[in-house]
Design an enzyme around this catalytic site. Structure first.
Site, short mmCIF file in Angstrom:
data_model
loop_
_atom_site.label_atom_id
_atom_site.label_comp_id
_atom_site.label_asym_id
_atom_site.label_seq_id
_atom_site.Cartn_x
_atom_site.Cartn_y
_atom_site.Cartn_z
N GLU A 144 10.03 1.68 10.62
CA GLU A 144 8.72 2.33 10.44
C GLU A 144 8.32 3.08 11.71
O GLU A 144 7.77 4.18 11.65
CB GLU A 144 7.65 1.29 10.09
CG GLU A 144 7.82 0.74 8.68
CD GLU A 144 6.88 -0.41 8.37
OE1 GLU A 144 6.60 -0.62 7.20
OE2 GLU A 144 6.45 -1.12 9.30
N THR B 108 0.84 -1.20 0.00
CA THR B 108 0.00 0.00 0.00
C THR B 108 0.87 1.25 0.00
O THR B 108 0.63 2.19 -0.77
CB THR B 108 -0.94 0.00 1.23
OG1 THR B 108 -1.54 -1.30 1.35
CG2 THR B 108 -2.02 1.05 1.09
N LYS C 16 -8.64 -4.52 6.73
CA LYS C 16 -7.68 -4.39 7.84
C LYS C 16 -8.32 -3.84 9.13
O LYS C 16 -7.65 -3.71 10.14
CB LYS C 16 -6.54 -3.45 7.42
CG LYS C 16 -5.86 -3.78 6.08
CD LYS C 16 -4.77 -4.78 6.26
CE LYS C 16 -3.94 -5.06 5.02
NZ LYS C 16 -2.93 -4.10 4.71
C1 5RP Z 1 5.74 -3.67 6.74
C2 5RP Z 1 4.44 -3.12 7.18
C3 5RP Z 1 3.43 -2.85 6.11
O1 5RP Z 1 3.11 -1.50 6.12
C4 5RP Z 1 2.20 -3.69 6.41
O2 5RP Z 1 2.60 -5.04 6.47
C5 5RP Z 1 1.12 -3.49 5.35
O3 5RP Z 1 1.58 -4.01 4.13
P1 5RP Z 1 0.61 -4.09 2.86
O4 5RP Z 1 0.26 -2.70 2.51
O5 5RP Z 1 1.46 -4.78 1.81
O6 5RP Z 1 -0.59 -4.91 3.25
O7 5RP Z 1 4.17 -2.88 8.33
O8 5RP Z 1 6.58 -3.90 7.85
#
Ligand code: 5RP
Length: 245
Positions: free
Chosen positions: A116, A41, A134
């Site tokens: 992050e 994303t 989510k």
């Molecule tokens: C990586 C993360 C990502 O932001 C989280 O896993 C969401 O990923 P995606 O957008 O592919 O579902 O925390 O460490």
């Protein structure tokens, strides 16, 4: 088209993620220092930031939260900087694995949780983008909590977590034998705690264990969450201003 290139994914989820990511990037202003999140994303937001820099001639600097974000941002010619040069950022845009009603997040399925969280903590505005799958009542529902640990400490941490009724699994790599090694040279434990009653408390408790580098519980961090819905509308949820009190 090359026979190796996969067909573009046009599922509602991909479209919803992209629309929500574009909405989040509209918050970025000329001159901003921007945290660049990781995952599929956040990748849409990196793409859009790169496009806006080209089209609008914006002077933006990015701080990547992973090698994935670094490589993508470099490919999009987004000028990059570091916390050394810019310890304070204007905004971070990132994805998440789960979001609860109080905008607490679970993150780290991509293993980039530590950077992050550091980049989020350095940012004035913390913006997250998800699709509606989510959204949960309680974090940890059918989703494990990633915990980045020093390799030296992992057996002891696994034992301690088991004693507090978590079920830890050492994350295995898929294109390498053995465990996943994070961008920081550590292991990741995926811990099943079941639905989490108090994310703040659990995060604090895990962080008291020597060798725990960071957890994927992002409690009271998000300011704004953009949710891409199945009908391709975008919902914006905002944290109340006194979230830190
Ligand atoms: C990586 C993360 C990502 O932001 C989280 O896993 C969401 O990923 P995606 O957008 O592919 O579902 O925390 O460490």
């Amino acid at each position: 088209m090359s026979r190796w290139r996969s067909k573009p994914d046009v599922s509602w989820q991909e479209q919803a993620k992209k629309k929500a990511a574009l909405e989040a990037v509209s918050l970025v202003k000329d001159g901003d220092i921007v945290g660049l999140g990781s995952g599929s994303t956040a990748a849409f937001s990196i793409e859009e930031i790169g496009d806006r820099i080209q089209k609008e001639k914006l002077k933006i600097l990015g701080v990547p939260t992973s090698y994935q974000a670094f490589i993508h941002a470099s490919a999009k010619a987004i000028p990059l900087t570091t916390l050394n040069e810019h310890p304070h950022l204007d905004i971070i845009i990132d994805g998440a694995d789960q979001v609860d009603g109080a905008l607490n997040l679970l993150k780290g399925r991509g293993g980039a949780l530590t950077k992050e969280k550091i980049v989020a903590s350095a940012s004035q505005r913390r913006v997250y983008v998800v699709d509606e799958t989510k959204i949960v009542n309680k974090l940890g529902t059918n989703q494990s909590v990633p915990v980045e640990v020093l390799p030296f400490a992992y057996p002891t941490i696994m034992l301690k977590i088991s004693e507090m009724r978590g079920i830890p699994i050492l994350r295995e790599a898929s294109k390498k034998a053995g465990p996943v090694i994070t961008d920081n040279g550590n292991f990741v434990l995926d811990v099943d705690f079941g639905p989490i009653e108090n994310p703040v408390e659990l995060n604090c408790y895990l962080k008291t264990m020597p060798g725990v580098v960071e957890t994927g519980i992002f409690a009271k961090i998000a300011d704004i969450v953009y949710i891409g819905k199945r009908d391709l509308t975008i919902q914006r949820r905002e944290q109340r201003p006194n979230k830190n009190t």
